[in-house]
Design a protein around this motif. Structure first.
Motif, short mmCIF file in Angstrom:
data_model
loop_
_atom_site.label_atom_id
_atom_site.label_comp_id
_atom_site.label_asym_id
_atom_site.label_seq_id
_atom_site.Cartn_x
_atom_site.Cartn_y
_atom_site.Cartn_z
N HIS A 4 0.80 -1.22 0.00
CA HIS A 4 0.00 0.00 0.00
C HIS A 4 0.84 1.28 0.00
O HIS A 4 0.30 2.37 0.02
CB HIS A 4 -0.94 -0.01 1.20
CG HIS A 4 -0.23 0.05 2.52
ND1 HIS A 4 0.37 -1.05 3.06
CD2 HIS A 4 -0.02 1.06 3.40
CE1 HIS A 4 0.92 -0.73 4.22
NE2 HIS A 4 0.70 0.55 4.45
N VAL A 5 2.16 1.18 -0.03
CA VAL A 5 3.04 2.35 -0.01
C VAL A 5 3.70 2.48 -1.37
O VAL A 5 4.28 1.53 -1.89
CB VAL A 5 4.11 2.21 1.09
CG1 VAL A 5 5.06 3.39 1.08
CG2 VAL A 5 3.47 2.06 2.45
N SER A 6 3.62 3.70 -1.95
CA SER A 6 4.22 3.90 -3.27
C SER A 6 5.74 4.12 -3.13
O SER A 6 6.26 4.38 -2.05
CB SER A 6 3.58 5.10 -3.97
OG SER A 6 3.99 6.29 -3.33
N THR A 7 6.41 4.02 -4.25
CA THR A 7 7.86 4.20 -4.28
C THR A 7 8.24 5.61 -3.89
O THR A 7 9.22 5.83 -3.16
CB THR A 7 8.40 3.88 -5.69
OG1 THR A 7 7.96 2.58 -6.05
CG2 THR A 7 9.90 3.93 -5.74
N LEU A 8 7.47 6.60 -4.34
CA LEU A 8 7.76 7.99 -3.99
C LEU A 8 7.62 8.22 -2.48
O LEU A 8 8.39 8.99 -1.90
CB LEU A 8 6.85 8.93 -4.76
CG LEU A 8 7.13 9.06 -6.26
CD1 LEU A 8 6.10 9.95 -6.92
CD2 LEU A 8 8.52 9.61 -6.47
N GLN A 9 6.65 7.57 -1.85
CA GLN A 9 6.51 7.72 -0.41
C GLN A 9 7.70 7.12 0.33
O GLN A 9 8.18 7.67 1.32
CB GLN A 9 5.21 7.05 0.07
CG GLN A 9 3.97 7.83 -0.31
CD GLN A 9 2.70 7.11 0.10
OE1 GLN A 9 2.67 5.88 0.15
NE2 GLN A 9 1.66 7.88 0.38
N LEU A 10 8.20 6.00 -0.15
CA LEU A 10 9.37 5.38 0.48
C LEU A 10 10.61 6.26 0.30
O LEU A 10 11.40 6.43 1.24
CB LEU A 10 9.62 3.99 -0.10
CG LEU A 10 8.66 2.90 0.36
CD1 LEU A 10 8.94 1.61 -0.39
CD2 LEU A 10 8.78 2.69 1.84
N GLY A 12 10.60 9.51 -0.15
CA GLY A 12 10.39 10.69 0.70
C GLY A 12 10.67 10.39 2.16
O GLY A 12 11.29 11.20 2.87
N MET A 13 10.24 9.22 2.63
CA MET A 13 10.49 8.86 4.02
C MET A 13 11.98 8.67 4.27
O MET A 13 12.51 9.09 5.30
CB MET A 13 9.74 7.58 4.38
CG MET A 13 9.88 7.19 5.82
SD MET A 13 9.35 8.46 6.97
CE MET A 13 7.60 8.25 6.90
#
Length: 83
Positions: A4-10, A12-13
Protein backbone atom coordinates in the motif's frame (compact mmCIF):
# COMPACT_ATOMS: atom_id res chain seq x y z
CA UNK A 1 8.18 -3.24 0.29
CA UNK A 2 4.61 -2.91 1.59
CA UNK A 3 1.92 -3.10 -1.07
CA UNK A 4 0.00 0.00 0.00
CA UNK A 5 3.04 2.35 -0.01
CA UNK A 6 4.22 3.90 -3.27
CA UNK A 7 7.86 4.20 -4.28
CA UNK A 8 7.76 7.99 -3.99
CA UNK A 9 6.51 7.72 -0.41
CA UNK A 10 9.37 5.38 0.48
CA UNK A 11 11.93 7.71 -1.13
CA UNK A 12 10.39 10.69 0.70
CA UNK A 13 10.49 8.86 4.02
CA UNK A 14 14.13 7.86 3.49
CA UNK A 15 15.04 11.46 2.58
CA UNK A 16 13.27 12.83 5.67
CA UNK A 17 14.99 10.26 7.88
CA UNK A 18 18.42 11.15 6.48
CA UNK A 19 17.71 14.87 6.90
CA UNK A 20 16.66 14.29 10.52
CA UNK A 21 19.79 12.30 11.31
CA UNK A 22 22.02 14.92 9.64
CA UNK A 23 20.26 17.72 11.56
CA UNK A 24 20.70 15.87 14.87
CA UNK A 25 24.42 15.33 14.21
CA UNK A 26 25.00 18.99 13.31
CA UNK A 27 23.07 20.29 16.32
CA UNK A 28 24.92 17.93 18.66
CA UNK A 29 28.30 19.06 17.36
CA UNK A 30 27.35 22.74 17.64
CA UNK A 31 26.13 22.31 21.19
CA UNK A 32 29.28 20.46 22.24
CA UNK A 33 31.56 23.07 20.69
CA UNK A 34 29.65 25.96 22.25
CA UNK A 35 29.43 24.24 25.64
CA UNK A 36 33.21 24.22 26.06
CA UNK A 37 33.44 27.92 25.22
CA UNK A 38 30.50 28.77 27.48
CA UNK A 39 31.96 26.85 30.42
CA UNK A 40 35.29 28.61 30.04
CA UNK A 41 33.55 31.98 29.80
CA UNK A 42 31.33 31.36 32.84
CA UNK A 43 34.22 30.06 34.94
CA UNK A 44 36.10 33.35 34.62
CA UNK A 45 33.10 35.54 35.41
CA UNK A 46 32.16 36.85 38.84
CA UNK A 47 28.57 37.82 39.40
CA UNK A 48 28.64 41.51 40.37
CA UNK A 49 24.93 41.47 41.22
CA UNK A 50 25.18 39.46 44.43
CA UNK A 51 26.22 41.41 47.53
CA UNK A 52 28.94 40.11 49.79
CA UNK A 53 27.52 37.80 52.43
CA UNK A 54 28.17 38.49 56.08
CA UNK A 55 29.68 35.61 58.01
CA UNK A 56 27.86 36.34 61.26
CA UNK A 57 24.20 37.08 61.83
CA UNK A 58 22.79 40.19 63.42
CA UNK A 59 23.50 40.78 67.10
CA UNK A 60 21.17 38.99 69.47
CA UNK A 61 18.50 41.07 71.13
CA UNK A 62 17.05 40.34 74.53
CA UNK A 63 14.61 42.06 76.83
CA UNK A 64 14.29 41.54 80.55
CA UNK A 65 10.72 40.72 81.60
CA UNK A 66 9.14 42.06 84.73
CA UNK A 67 7.86 39.48 87.26
CA UNK A 68 4.26 40.19 86.14
CA UNK A 69 5.20 39.57 82.50
CA UNK A 70 7.01 36.37 83.47
CA UNK A 71 3.91 35.13 85.33
CA UNK A 72 1.68 35.99 82.36
CA UNK A 73 4.03 34.17 79.98
CA UNK A 74 4.15 31.12 82.27
CA UNK A 75 0.33 31.07 82.35
CA UNK A 76 0.20 31.27 78.57
CA UNK A 77 2.66 28.40 78.25
CA UNK A 78 0.58 26.30 80.66
CA UNK A 79 -2.60 27.01 78.67
CA UNK A 80 -1.02 26.25 75.29
CA UNK A 81 1.08 23.34 76.53
CA UNK A 82 -1.91 21.00 76.89
CA UNK A 83 -2.85 21.19 73.19
Amino acid sequence: MPAHVSTLQLIGMAALTLATVAWAVVVTRLLRRNRRAALAWHAGRVLPVLPLQEQAGPPRESVELTPAEQDAFAGLVRRLGGR
